[in-house]
Design a protein around this motif. Structure first.
Motif, PDB file in Angstrom:
ATOM      1  N   LYS A 427     -16.179  23.871  41.589  1.00  0.00           N
ATOM      2  CA  LYS A 427     -16.962  23.311  40.294  1.00  0.00           C
ATOM      3  C   LYS A 427     -15.975  23.118  39.281  1.00  0.00           C
ATOM      4  CE  LYS A 427     -20.306  26.944  41.315  1.00  0.00           C
ATOM      5  NZ  LYS A 427     -21.148  28.555  40.774  1.00  0.00           N
ATOM      6  N   GLU A 428     -14.624  23.623  39.250  1.00  0.00           N
ATOM      7  CA  GLU A 428     -13.651  23.043  38.122  1.00  0.00           C
ATOM      8  C   GLU A 428     -13.009  21.852  38.485  1.00  0.00           C
ATOM      9  OE1 GLU A 428     -10.809  26.017  37.863  1.00  0.00           O
ATOM     10  OE2 GLU A 428     -12.101  27.501  36.812  1.00  0.00           O
ATOM     11  N   MET A 429     -13.107  21.331  39.833  1.00  0.00           N
ATOM     12  CA  MET A 429     -12.517  20.118  40.299  1.00  0.00           C
ATOM     13  C   MET A 429     -13.394  18.918  40.326  1.00  0.00           C
ATOM     14  SD  MET A 429     -10.145  22.008  43.427  1.00  0.00           S
ATOM     15  CE  MET A 429      -9.664  20.612  44.122  1.00  0.00           C
ATOM     16  N   PHE A 430     -14.571  18.882  40.815  1.00  0.00           N
ATOM     17  CA  PHE A 430     -15.390  17.859  40.813  1.00  0.00           C
ATOM     18  C   PHE A 430     -16.633  17.836  39.836  1.00  0.00           C
ATOM     19  CE2 PHE A 430     -19.816  16.614  42.539  1.00  0.00           C
ATOM     20  CZ  PHE A 430     -19.561  15.328  42.778  1.00  0.00           C
ATOM     21  N   PRO A 431     -16.634  16.823  39.006  1.00  0.00           N
ATOM     22  CA  PRO A 431     -16.093  15.628  39.350  1.00  0.00           C
ATOM     23  C   PRO A 431     -14.918  15.251  38.119  1.00  0.00           C
ATOM     24  CG  PRO A 431     -17.834  14.988  37.692  1.00  0.00           C
ATOM     25  CD  PRO A 431     -17.723  16.555  37.964  1.00  0.00           C
ATOM     26  N   SER A 432     -14.272  16.142  37.536  1.00  0.00           N
ATOM     27  CA  SER A 432     -13.343  15.944  36.273  1.00  0.00           C
ATOM     28  C   SER A 432     -11.759  15.516  37.144  1.00  0.00           C
ATOM     29  CB  SER A 432     -13.444  17.093  35.565  1.00  0.00           C
ATOM     30  OG  SER A 432     -12.877  17.980  36.125  1.00  0.00           O
ATOM     31  N   LEU A 433     -11.830  15.933  38.449  1.00  0.00           N
ATOM     32  CA  LEU A 433     -10.217  15.762  38.758  1.00  0.00           C
ATOM     33  C   LEU A 433     -10.255  14.860  39.869  1.00  0.00           C
ATOM     34  CD1 LEU A 433      -8.893  19.370  38.263  1.00  0.00           C
ATOM     35  CD2 LEU A 433      -8.549  17.337  36.901  1.00  0.00           C
ATOM     36  N   PHE A 434     -11.440  14.954  40.904  1.00  0.00           N
ATOM     37  CA  PHE A 434     -11.580  14.272  42.095  1.00  0.00           C
ATOM     38  C   PHE A 434     -12.751  14.085  42.526  1.00  0.00           C
ATOM     39  CE2 PHE A 434     -12.228  18.000  44.307  1.00  0.00           C
ATOM     40  CZ  PHE A 434     -12.399  17.814  45.826  1.00  0.00           C
ATOM     41  N   TYR A 435     -12.934  13.272  43.499  1.00  0.00           N
ATOM     42  CA  TYR A 435     -14.135  13.132  44.248  1.00  0.00           C
ATOM     43  C   TYR A 435     -14.049  13.439  45.509  1.00  0.00           C
ATOM     44  CZ  TYR A 435     -15.482  10.279  40.018  1.00  0.00           C
ATOM     45  OH  TYR A 435     -15.790  10.184  38.445  1.00  0.00           O
ATOM     46  N   PRO A 436     -14.849  14.459  46.166  1.00  0.00           N
ATOM     47  CA  PRO A 436     -14.647  14.788  47.370  1.00  0.00           C
ATOM     48  C   PRO A 436     -14.764  13.841  48.455  1.00  0.00           C
ATOM     49  CG  PRO A 436     -16.018  16.456  46.183  1.00  0.00           C
ATOM     50  CD  PRO A 436     -15.787  15.152  45.259  1.00  0.00           C
ATOM     51  N   SER A 437     -13.897  13.768  49.562  1.00  0.00           N
ATOM     52  CA  SER A 437     -14.257  12.865  50.606  1.00  0.00           C
ATOM     53  C   SER A 437     -15.190  13.376  51.623  1.00  0.00           C
ATOM     54  CB  SER A 437     -12.866  12.645  51.264  1.00  0.00           C
ATOM     55  OG  SER A 437     -12.414  13.615  51.825  1.00  0.00           O
ATOM     56  N   PRO A 438     -15.567  12.784  52.729  1.00  0.00           N
ATOM     57  CA  PRO A 438     -16.474  13.419  53.622  1.00  0.00           C
ATOM     58  C   PRO A 438     -15.767  14.599  54.277  1.00  0.00           C
ATOM     59  CG  PRO A 438     -16.578  10.881  53.612  1.00  0.00           C
ATOM     60  CD  PRO A 438     -15.762  11.190  52.758  1.00  0.00           C
ATOM     61  N   LYS A 439     -14.449  14.526  54.599  1.00  0.00           N
ATOM     62  CA  LYS A 439     -13.740  15.563  55.304  1.00  0.00           C
ATOM     63  C   LYS A 439     -13.853  16.604  54.292  1.00  0.00           C
ATOM     64  CE  LYS A 439      -9.373  16.646  57.195  1.00  0.00           C
ATOM     65  NZ  LYS A 439      -9.225  17.983  56.496  1.00  0.00           N
ATOM     66  N   ASN A 440     -13.722  16.604  52.927  1.00  0.00           N
ATOM     67  CA  ASN A 440     -13.710  17.528  52.130  1.00  0.00           C
ATOM     68  C   ASN A 440     -15.138  18.247  52.244  1.00  0.00           C
ATOM     69  OD1 ASN A 440     -11.759  15.590  49.739  1.00  0.00           O
ATOM     70  ND2 ASN A 440     -11.130  17.546  50.845  1.00  0.00           N
ATOM     71  N   ILE A 441     -16.076  17.516  52.242  1.00  0.00           N
ATOM     72  CA  ILE A 441     -17.582  18.171  52.375  1.00  0.00           C
ATOM     73  C   ILE A 441     -17.634  19.058  53.632  1.00  0.00           C
ATOM     74  CG2 ILE A 441     -19.973  17.562  52.309  1.00  0.00           C
ATOM     75  CD1 ILE A 441     -18.874  17.310  49.747  1.00  0.00           C
ATOM     76  N   LEU A 442     -16.920  18.279  54.888  1.00  0.00           N
ATOM     77  CA  LEU A 442     -17.439  19.121  56.105  1.00  0.00           C
ATOM     78  C   LEU A 442     -16.318  20.535  55.900  1.00  0.00           C
ATOM     79  CD1 LEU A 442     -16.619  16.262  58.660  1.00  0.00           C
ATOM     80  CD2 LEU A 442     -18.996  17.721  58.161  1.00  0.00           C
ATOM     81  N   ASP A 443     -15.332  20.425  55.190  1.00  0.00           N
ATOM     82  CA  ASP A 443     -14.164  21.652  55.253  1.00  0.00           C
ATOM     83  C   ASP A 443     -15.185  22.604  54.307  1.00  0.00           C
ATOM     84  OD1 ASP A 443     -12.145  20.474  56.602  1.00  0.00           O
ATOM     85  OD2 ASP A 443     -11.207  19.848  54.725  1.00  0.00           O
TER      86      ASP A 443
END
Length: 630
Positions: A427-443
């Motif tokens: 919640k703290e990182m998205f979207p202010s710091l980075f945009y998750p990749s498909p691999k991040n969503i799978l993780d």
């Protein structure tokens, strides 16, 4: 009696702004401040964020191009008072005629072609050009090559040289053979005698600056063998190289020698020459040496620590590039990183706020985070992240590197941390710091599954839609598999059914620019199962009928799941329809479902007759074979 007035205190002009800035907290729900605060101009994912940031810079370059090529439209200065530093830069030469002053002006304006033409005209007219001006022209040519300067042209990294340039240089103070395949200007087609070499050859007088400029230009544009030959000429003329030239030559060592030990020996030759010529090494000298040792295998690992000790003896503080080279030197593939090296590096990095001193400084944080991921050490990752946030260290992460850094950090969190901590960081990182990749969503989905926290999937699905990943088949399959694996409370099942409806809409949309996704048997079964568990019987049957339309076979789990839903809601007609569908598809489970329906439901006479009239394809084929025997 003398009166001493107290000194007036000097205040930092930005002190008020710094105080105000310290009170502002980052909004985790907002995009980076470089983007416009507009829903249509905010990036949705990492690709669009990169595109938007590049387009903003491209707009600035386009404005500079217009000002440079059409200066007549910007000759009126309406600002009062006129502040020269805020006015457009003048790129048009003001001195007319053929003279050395005109040449100096064109060199200052970095007009490469005009400078070369002016120099040739002066030579043809017999006008002598001073050594200082000629060296300035060489500086321009060796930096830009024969190509014209443009505002958007950045300093390019070292290019790979041709194999013809990889010949080992000859003995000390002996000229090496000229490479026939030399091409050291990146901005023009292949040409052996480029302008820099041509002007250098016709110079009536050359000094150390002339040779050093040529050496650095050749190394910059990939002609390493020629650079070494030029260095031999410099020594034969009894000139001395400066520290920047030695730095360039040390960087070119891997292109001059093939064997690891030979590379180290040649680097030592350059270091000895520095000592003989009384040239004091600087930080970039040691960074260039470590960068060369990265390509020296085991020799590099054994010598790199001696290089660090020599830096300490000369009281030279390492930069982030120094630590980046160290981590890369000790990367051993299968053995990964020795954790002690990373820990010792972080001991030093945590104490300092770094300033840019080397172009490779920007690579440290992503390299170190990759090391933490390979070691699966979350404590080291936390230490690294704390060091990154110290002072202005975060400025070393540009848009691409920042997304890579946070993406690796988040994947490590999903693997090693408790789910509450993972969701907090998410919640703290998205979207202010980075945009998750498909691999991040799978993780993240795997972390939710491991923690039995599948009720958070609907909110993850909303983020998937926002990121534009709702057409990725691997993500859809994983989401559906997790949601349909087991029964959940009614509220959660309703939310899952809403997600399934969105996924169904994605498969059925018929936009002009979008190719419809193909249904797989697995996805169809999962969606039907989710609809049936949420009480949306008609939607579930619509999905089951798709199996016949696309020639797919439902799994035993799907059939049993829908039959169980019919049993829980006491709808025998739905169970009978399921038996009919299984029989029409020729599934061996149709007979088992038929028996279960007869035993578990209280059927009316008409329903019993309907159920008895259902025959599977296997039954009909058996009866046909029996009649043939008769």
């Amino acid at each position: 009696e003398e009166i001493v007035l107290p000194r007036r205190k000097t205040w930092d002009k930005t002190a008020v702004l710094q105080t105000l800035a310290s009170t502002v907290k980052r909004d985790p729900t907002a995009a980076h401040y470089m983007f416009h605060d507009d829903p249509y101009l905010m990036p949705r994912n990492a690709a669009s964020a990169r595109l938007f940031s590049l387009s903003k810079e491209a707009g600035r370059n386009a404005a500079k191009y217009i000002v440079k090529h059409f200066p007549q439209y910007f000759d009126k200065i309406l600002a009062e008072p006129n502040i020269p530093c805020l006015m457009p830069e003048i790129f048009t030469p003001q001195i007319e005629g053929v003279s050395e002053e005109a040449l100096k002006e064109r060199i200052h304006l970095r007009r490469v072609k005009d400078s070369v033409d002016m120099f040739d005209q002066l030579v043809q007219a017999g006008t002598p050009v001073s050594l200082e001006t000629t060296n300035s022209l060489l500086d321009l040519l060796c930096f830009y090559g024969d190509g014209e300067f443009t505002p958007e042209k950045e300093d390019l990294e070292e290019s790979e040289v041709d194999t013809s340039e990889q010949k080992a240089p000859k003995t000390k103070f002996q000229r090496g053979s000229q490479s026939s395949g030399s091409r050291w200007s990146l901005f023009v087609d292949f040409r052996e005698n480029n302008n820099a070499e041509r002007i250098f050859k016709i110079m009536p007088e050359k000094n150390a600056h002339s040779y050093c400029t040529m050496i650095r230009g050749m190394v910059k544009h990939g002609a390493s063998a020629k650079a070494y030959d030029m260095y031999i000429d410099l020594l034969n003329e009894r000139h001395k190289a400066d520290v920047h030239t030695f730095n360039a030559l040390i960087t070119a060592v891997p292109y001059l020698k093939e064997r690891f030990l030979e590379r180290w020996e040649l680097a030592k030759v350059f270091l000895n020459h520095m000592a003989q010529q009384e040239v004091q090494p600087n930080l970039l000298t040691f960074n260039a040496l470590l960068k060369t040792l990265r390509r020296c295998g085991g020799v590099g690992r054994s010598m790199s620590l001696l290089v660090i000790k020599e830096m300490e003896a000369l009281d030279i503080e390492p930069s982030l590039a120094t630590y980046d080279h160290l981590l890369s030197i000790f990367y051993r593939g299968v053995d990964l990183y020795p954790s002690s090296i990373i820990s010792e590096v972080l001991d030093d990095v945590e104490k300092r706020s770094f300033t840019p001193q080397d172009p490779d400084d920007a690579n440290f944080f992503t390299t170190a985070m990759q090391a933490c991921c390979d070691l699966k050490d979350i404590k080291l990752a936390y230490r690294l992240n704390k060091a990154m946030e110290k002072g202005d260290n975060w400025k070393f992460l540009d848009m691409d590197r920042s997304n890579t850094y946070w993406s690796k950090f988040f994947s490590l969190l999903c693997m090693m941390e408790q789910i509450d901590v993972v969701l907090k960081w998410y919640k703290e990182m998205f979207p202010s710091l980075f945009y998750p990749s498909p691999k991040n969503i799978l993780d993240l989905l795997q972390a939710l599954d491991a923690a039995n926290h599948l009720d958070a999937i609907p909110s993850v699905w909303e983020d998937v839609k926002q990121l534009g990943f709702n057409r990725r088949q691997d993500l859809l399959e994983e989401l559906l598999s997790l949601m349909s694996r087991e029964q959940h409370p009614e509220e959660i099942q309703l939310a899952f059914a809403k997600c399934a409806e969105d996924i169904k809409a994605v498969h059925e949309q018929t936009g002009r620019e979008q190719v419809p996704l193909e249904w797989t048997g697995t996805a169809l079964g999962h969606v039907a199962l989710l609809f049936s568990r949420a009480g949306r019987t008609q939607d579930a049957w619509n999905m089951m009928e798709r199996f016949q339309q696309i020639n797919r076979i439902p799994t035993e789990q799907v059939l049993d799941g829908i039959w169980d839903c019919a049993k829980q809601t006491n709808r025998p007609e739905e169970a009978i329809k399921l038996v009919k569908l299984a029989a029409s598809l020729g599934l061996p489970s149709s007979q088992r479902l038929k028996s279960k329906t007869e035993k578990e439901f209280k059927l009316s006479e008409s329903q019993k007759k309907t159920l008895e009239s259902i025959k599977s394809d296997s039954d009909s084929s058996d009866s046909d074979s029996d009649s043939d025997r008769d």
